[in-house]
Design an enzyme around this catalytic site. Structure first.
Site, short mmCIF file in Angstrom:
data_model
loop_
_atom_site.label_atom_id
_atom_site.label_comp_id
_atom_site.label_asym_id
_atom_site.label_seq_id
_atom_site.Cartn_x
_atom_site.Cartn_y
_atom_site.Cartn_z
N CYS A 128 -72.72 59.61 -70.09
CA CYS A 128 -73.19 60.35 -68.92
C CYS A 128 -72.65 61.78 -68.91
O CYS A 128 -71.64 62.09 -69.55
CB CYS A 128 -72.77 59.64 -67.64
N ASN A 171 -75.90 64.44 -70.21
CA ASN A 171 -75.96 63.09 -70.73
C ASN A 171 -76.48 63.11 -72.17
O ASN A 171 -77.29 63.95 -72.55
CB ASN A 171 -76.79 62.15 -69.84
N GLU A 208 -71.08 63.47 -66.56
CA GLU A 208 -69.74 63.62 -66.00
C GLU A 208 -68.68 63.29 -67.04
O GLU A 208 -67.69 64.02 -67.20
CB GLU A 208 -69.55 62.68 -64.79
#
Length: 132
Positions: A53, A42, A55
């Site tokens: 983030c 992040n 991901e």
């Protein structure tokens, strides 16, 4: 790599997090169909809404390198139970990862939950929704 090895890599990726505001590191590992490993963490911003983030960092990094096919995503955070992707991440994951792709959610204490992209966002808005 085994899931436990991928979780350890995600934990290492969390150490790269830029988190001066929340102090909440999150790491991610995206595995391509060629078994390439893409790390993400992040990245915060003083304008909080502009943070990214782990991901999405991993996915955007992979896309920017020309990678388009993925077979697994691992995410880890220092949460009570396995960390779960936020809504924005779920939408991005559903855009770039097939519905049956495994998503491994973990925490720093060894809790692990495996799910799929479709289970994370069962009614995802997809490119097919844009077709007339």
């Amino acid at each position: 790599m085994t899931d436990l090895e991928l979780i350890e890599l995600a934990k290492k990726a969390s150490h790269f997090a830029y988190i001066p505001y929340s102090k909440f590191p999150v790491g991610a590992v995206l595995v391509t169909d060629n078994d390439e490993i893409i790390l993400g963490c992040n990245v915060e911003n003083a304008s909080y809404g502009l943070a990214n983030c782990a991901e999405r960092t991993a996915i955007f990094k992979a896309i920017s390198e020309g990678k388009r096919n993925f077979k697994k995503l691992v995410v880890i955070g220092d949460t009570e139970g396995p960390i779960s992707p936020c809504g924005a991440c779920r939408q991005v994951i559903s855009e770039f990862c097939h519905g049956d792709m495994p998503v491994i959610m973990a925490n720093m204490n060894g809790a692990i939950k495996e799910t799929t992209v479709r289970e994370l966002l069962p009614w995802a808005f997809t490119p097919m929704d844009l077709e007339k």
